[in-house]
Design a protein around this motif. Structure first.
Motif, short mmCIF file in Angstrom:
data_model
loop_
_atom_site.label_atom_id
_atom_site.label_comp_id
_atom_site.label_asym_id
_atom_site.label_seq_id
_atom_site.Cartn_x
_atom_site.Cartn_y
_atom_site.Cartn_z
N VAL A 141 4.41 34.84 64.47
CA VAL A 141 2.96 35.00 64.40
C VAL A 141 2.52 34.96 62.94
CG1 VAL A 141 1.02 36.48 64.98
CG2 VAL A 141 3.03 36.44 66.47
N LYS A 142 1.59 34.08 62.64
CA LYS A 142 1.00 34.04 61.29
C LYS A 142 -0.46 34.45 61.42
CE LYS A 142 3.50 30.87 58.35
NZ LYS A 142 4.77 30.74 59.11
N ILE A 143 -0.89 35.38 60.56
CA ILE A 143 -2.29 35.81 60.64
C ILE A 143 -3.09 35.27 59.47
CG2 ILE A 143 -1.78 37.86 62.00
CD1 ILE A 143 -2.09 39.52 59.48
N LYS A 144 -4.40 35.15 59.70
CA LYS A 144 -5.28 34.61 58.67
C LYS A 144 -5.46 35.65 57.56
CE LYS A 144 -7.85 31.71 61.88
NZ LYS A 144 -8.91 31.78 62.88
N PRO A 145 -5.49 35.18 56.31
CA PRO A 145 -5.74 36.12 55.23
C PRO A 145 -7.23 36.43 55.11
CG PRO A 145 -5.41 33.92 54.35
CD PRO A 145 -5.29 33.81 55.84
N GLY A 146 -7.57 37.47 54.35
CA GLY A 146 -8.98 37.74 54.05
C GLY A 146 -9.66 38.71 54.99
N TRP A 147 -8.95 39.17 56.04
CA TRP A 147 -9.56 40.13 56.96
C TRP A 147 -9.40 41.54 56.40
CZ3 TRP A 147 -11.31 39.72 62.30
CH2 TRP A 147 -11.50 38.38 62.72
N THR A 148 -10.42 42.36 56.59
CA THR A 148 -10.33 43.75 56.16
C THR A 148 -10.79 44.69 57.26
OG1 THR A 148 -12.53 43.54 55.22
CG2 THR A 148 -10.69 43.36 53.68
N PHE A 149 -10.26 45.92 57.20
CA PHE A 149 -10.79 46.98 58.05
C PHE A 149 -12.08 47.47 57.40
CE2 PHE A 149 -6.23 47.23 59.08
CZ PHE A 149 -6.31 47.13 60.46
N SER A 150 -12.90 48.17 58.16
CA SER A 150 -14.19 48.59 57.61
C SER A 150 -14.05 49.66 56.54
CB SER A 150 -15.14 49.03 58.71
OG SER A 150 -14.58 50.09 59.44
N ASP A 151 -12.83 50.19 56.31
CA ASP A 151 -12.66 51.09 55.17
C ASP A 151 -12.20 50.30 53.93
OD1 ASP A 151 -10.08 50.47 55.88
OD2 ASP A 151 -9.36 52.54 55.97
N GLY A 152 -12.18 48.99 54.04
CA GLY A 152 -11.88 48.16 52.87
C GLY A 152 -10.44 47.73 52.73
N THR A 153 -9.52 48.34 53.49
CA THR A 153 -8.11 47.97 53.36
C THR A 153 -7.84 46.65 54.10
OG1 THR A 153 -7.62 49.33 55.27
CG2 THR A 153 -7.28 50.35 53.13
N PRO A 154 -6.90 45.83 53.59
CA PRO A 154 -6.64 44.55 54.23
C PRO A 154 -5.86 44.68 55.53
CG PRO A 154 -5.17 44.86 52.37
CD PRO A 154 -6.10 46.04 52.37
N VAL A 155 -6.06 43.72 56.43
CA VAL A 155 -5.28 43.68 57.67
C VAL A 155 -4.04 42.83 57.41
CG1 VAL A 155 -5.35 43.17 60.13
CG2 VAL A 155 -7.47 43.70 58.92
N THR A 156 -2.88 43.41 57.56
CA THR A 156 -1.63 42.69 57.28
C THR A 156 -0.75 42.65 58.53
OG1 THR A 156 -0.49 44.69 56.62
CG2 THR A 156 -1.66 43.50 54.88
N ALA A 157 0.38 42.01 58.39
CA ALA A 157 1.33 41.94 59.51
C ALA A 157 1.76 43.33 59.94
CB ALA A 157 2.54 41.10 59.11
#
Lengths: 544, 309
Positions: free
Chosen positions: A98-114
């Motif tokens: 699974v590869k996820i798109k970069p640039g997504w964040t949670f609403s507290d500002g932290t990035p969404v990672t694998a």
């Protein structure tokens, strides 16, 4: 002295009344709602708002607004489309990268990672976290170690061995067996990623959940209301078309309907049964009535010798043909149910596996043929049959009476079918899971994801989790296995349809009707539609 | 007096323990398993069920469960809800303020309007005013509160638009006024009728003749002598009614969407949340006990011949 006290009481009381009378005028000010915010009806979620701990629609509504997973079901076609997933690749239908798109964040500002995914899934699967929807992770290797199925066993591992993080945006998944449609299941809320805050301060997170979806929670007053506002840094394509959503808890959907009529509420997603006959007249186009991913069936206790003989299949088919579905759905449900002609749901669409009329004559009302089939099968066991359901919710009592009447008319015997009402849902399910049924009983299925697999495997595969009829057919199991290891979707769907045809022949359950989702909205909003789970697509609603 | 109060307070202990015990057992005796019901129509996961039962102490023998519950209550811990995992105290704490506001409004309305109507009717017993008040109260008694509730809601909320059909903010006294009037309607009718009978009867009593004979104004004779003596049955009724108004608001709370105790207990009963039901009922028992003590003490205030030792 006493007279004086009494007098002061009287004055105090009058003052209170006067005060309330004056403030009454001010009450109307709140009716308008703040600009650009959709006011929608809501029910108290049963469980804490954790992604893997929600199995009902009210909690699901919120999760659908504050979370986005790897896939998302297209609100109109029900098809699973890549949302956060860049790609999900496999060569053997068992090992996925699974590869996820970069640039997504949670609403507290932290990035969404694998690891946001891997940690969330491990949390959801683990026995000690008491997550109601843990079973979604059962296909992943190592699930049995973190969530043993045996009653007294304790988990022997903290994480599932089938999940591995490769880098910030890549992780691998190994399933216990091939499952070609597995990527299509990933649109379900249980597979949502979780931010670090969830693990670091769980109580604070529960009081105000943080996700990566198009909305973020502004305030949450339990059992009263939740205010959500647009998340400005949302990275997905389906950005909110309004400023926010205010969810208000209603215990009585009649009150919600009245509030909608008075222009006090914008969207309700459950029109009360008592208003169905007026809704179309009252609201016109603003009343939505469309199929949902729910099918109502009546199952037979195949563990009972009376129902397990090979001839009994004919009796079951006969009973199915003796029920006048058209009449019941129009008279009792005002067409908010659609007569079922297969074992799935129209929301799947033709490409997804729904096939109108697959059940053929066996799901069509035909008194003549019904009588003939029941006779050929040796008649009803003991000359009669009962129909059981809980009667505390829905209008189960009404349709059961109607179905039994229909059967009795066909057989020309007023005592052939009798209704066995069970007072509470909990009691009814207890009897069903303890295999205490002797006659027909109500079973319903609300899909987890819009896949034909979900309408068949959990219900009719040998020893499957919701196989209440205890149906077991080597032929059906073989076809399901083949479908799961098929290399492309089309082939898988075709195999599942073949498996469904086995069901028509064996008839372990009678398909009754597809349930519709209903909704209504005010003149203040537009573009209201329901997704395949009958939840309004809040992001698309426009406020004028 | 002090000893009497102390004795009454001590009597509350067995009543309290007995009542919680009965409710606890009743919830336990209901068919169906609240934990299995969490999975809805799906087959429950046995390992998960065992784990949850252990965590919540539901795997213990029933007597031990009750004992643990009782110990908890005395430490201010009413347990936690099974499905939502919220402390029951929080649930009650959220629902209580709205119910208290609604009850206070309804109670004041019942007492003030009811007694006034009863007094007027009693003083004019047999006349037109009396007949019309009797007719109105009869109407209020015979119309079920949900009919009245929906009528008021449709007429004032939808047709006239004077109010919002449901309560938007349960902290706003003004919005609660109409639901409170609907809630109070039945009690109001009873209070009016009780007062009327009492007043009509006492109007002809010796002390009233004496009061008039010694030259008291009509106002003073009625206000001080007649009304005070006629209040005993009314106060008894109002005392019990305070409890009824608090707990009996399920229907009214539902119609006007007030987030109160009635709604909380109804939801808890539906989902078989035993600890919540017992917690709320326990609280109501305390309210009833305290109010009935207050009513008994009020008798002595109203009628000095009544003394407590």
């Amino acid at each position: 002295m006493r007279a004086a006290t009494r007098l002061s009481w009287a004055i105090a009381a009058t003052t209170v009344l006067a005060l309330t009378a004056t403030s009454c005028g001010g009450g109307n000010g709140t009716a308008g709602g703040s600009a650009g915010v959709v006011r929608a009806s809501w029910g108290d979620p049963q469980h804490p708002l954790e992604p893997a701990n929600t199995n009902e629609v009210q909690g699901g509504k919120v999760l659908d607004m504050i979370f986005r997973g790897l896939k998302r079901y297209n609100p109109e076609t029900g098809e699973a489309e890549d949302e956060m997933a860049e790609s999900i690749e496999t060569t053997d239908q068992q090992n996925f990268t699974v590869k996820i798109k970069p640039g997504w964040t949670f609403s507290d500002g932290t990035p969404v990672t694998a690891s946001s995914y891997v940690d969330a899934w491990n949390y959801g699967a683990h026995l000690e976290n008491a997550q109601i929807a843990s079973y979604f992770f059962q296909f992943i290797e190592g699930y049995e170690d973190v969530h043993p199925s045996d009653e007294n066993a304790t988990p022997s591992a903290d994480t599932m061995s089938g999940l591995a993080v490769v880098d910030d945006h890549t992780f691998t998944v190994r399933l216990t067996e091939p499952f070609s449609l597995w990527p299509e299941t990933l649109g379900y809320a249980a597979y949502a990623p979780l931010p670090r805050a969830f693990f670091d301060d769980h109580d604070a997170w529960l009081a105000k959940p943080i996700g990566n979806g198009p909305y973020k929670i502004d305030t949450y007053t339990k059992s009263q209301s939740m205010k959500l506002v647009k998340y400005e840094d949302y990275a997905g394509p389906d950005k909110a078309q309004n400023e926010g959503v205010e969810l208000r808890v209603y215990t009585d959907n009649n009150t919600a309907y009245t509030d909608l009529q008075a222009g006090n509420l914008d969207v309700i997603d459950d029109v009360p049964a008592s208003q169905l006959s007026n809704a179309e007249k009252d609201l016109g186009d603003r009343f939505i009535n469309q199929p949902a991913g729910i099918i109502q069936t009546v199952s037979f206790p195949l563990y009972d010798p009376a129902w397990s003989s090979p001839e009994a299949a004919k009796v079951r088919q006969g009973l199915s043909m003796a029920i006048d579905r058209e009449e019941i759905t129009s008279k009792i449900y005002f067409d908010t149910r659609t007569p079922a002609t297969d074992f799935t749901s129209p929301v799947l669409g033709d490409a997804g596996g729904y096939e109108e009329g697959l059940c053929g004559e066996f799901c069509t009302f035909d008194p003549e043929r019904a009588r003939q089939l029941i006779e050929e099968g040796g008649g009803l066991p003991g000359g009669k049959v009962t129909l059981s359901s809980n009667v505390d919710t829905g209008s189960h009592r009404q349709w059961m009476d109607a179905a039994c009447n229909s059967i009795n008319n066909v057989l020309d015997n007023t005592a052939a079918c009798t209704v066995n009402p069970v007072p509470t849902f909990a009691d009814f399910r207890n009897q069903v899971t303890n295999r205490q049924m002797t006659g027909m009983f109500r079973t319903g299925w609300q899909m987890d994801y819009p896949l034909i697999q979900n309408f068949l495997q959990p219900l009719y595969y040998t020893d499957a989790s919701s196989n209440d009829a205890v149906y077991s057919s080597p032929e059906f199991d073989r076809l399901v296995n083949e479908a799961n290891s098929a290399s492309d979707e089309e082939e898988a769907v075709a195999k599942f349809r073949d498996a469904e045809r086995v069901l028509v022949q064996d008839m372990p359950a009678i398909p009754l009707w597809y349930q519709n989702g209903t909704a209504a909205y005010s003149t203040r909003v537009s573009d209201v539609k329901l997704n395949p789970f009958s939840v309004p697509v809040y992001t698309d609603i426009k406020v004028s | 007096m002090g000893r009497y109060v102390a004795r009454r307070l001590l009597q509350m202990i067995p009543v309290f323990v007995g009542a919680t015990f009965i409710i606890f057992m009743m919830m336990y005796a209901l068919p169906g398993d609240p934990i299995a019901a969490l999975w809805g129509e799906r087959a429950p996961d046995p390992a998960q069920m065992a784990q949850m039962k252990k965590e919540l102490g539901l795997d213990l023998p029933i007597m031990q469960q009750y004992w643990n519950y009782l110990i908890g209550v005395f430490q201010g811990d009413f347990g936690i809800q099974i499905a939502s995992r919220r402390p029951v105290m929080d649930v009650i704490g959220d629902a209580l303020p709205a119910t208290l506001r609604l009850t206070v409004l309804a109670f004041v309305f019942t007492a003030v309007v009811g007694i006034a109507m009863g007094l007027i009717a009693g003083l004019r017993a047999g006349k037109k005013t009396d007949s019309s008040i009797l007719f109105v109260t009869l109407l209020l008694i015979s119309v079920p509160s949900f009919v009245l509730g929906y009528l008021v809601q449709t007429y004032f909320g939808v047709k006239l638009g004077w109010i919002t059909p449901s309560v938007q903010d349960s902290e706003n006294w003004g919005e609660l006024l109409l639901p409170a009037m609907v809630l109070a309607a039945l009690s109001l009718a009873y209070v009016a009728r009780l007062t009327r009978t009492s007043v009509a009867e006492n109007r002809r009593s010796d002390y009233m003749r004496t009061a008039r004979a010694k030259g008291l104004t009509q106002r003073r004779a009625v206000g001080v002598h007649l009304l005070r003596n006629s209040m005993i049955p009314v106060v008894t009724f109002l005392g019990v009614d305070l409890g009824n108004l608090m707990t009996g608001a399920i229907v009214t709370e539902g119609i006007f969407n007030v987030n109160g105790i009635g709604r909380a207990v109804f939801r808890a009963l539906n989902t078989r949340e035993g600890s919540t039901v017992v917690g709320i009922v326990t609280f109501m028992i305390i309210v009833y006990l305290v109010v009935s003590l207050l009513v008994d003490l009020l008798y002595a205030v109203l009628d000095p011949r009544i003394r407590y030792a």
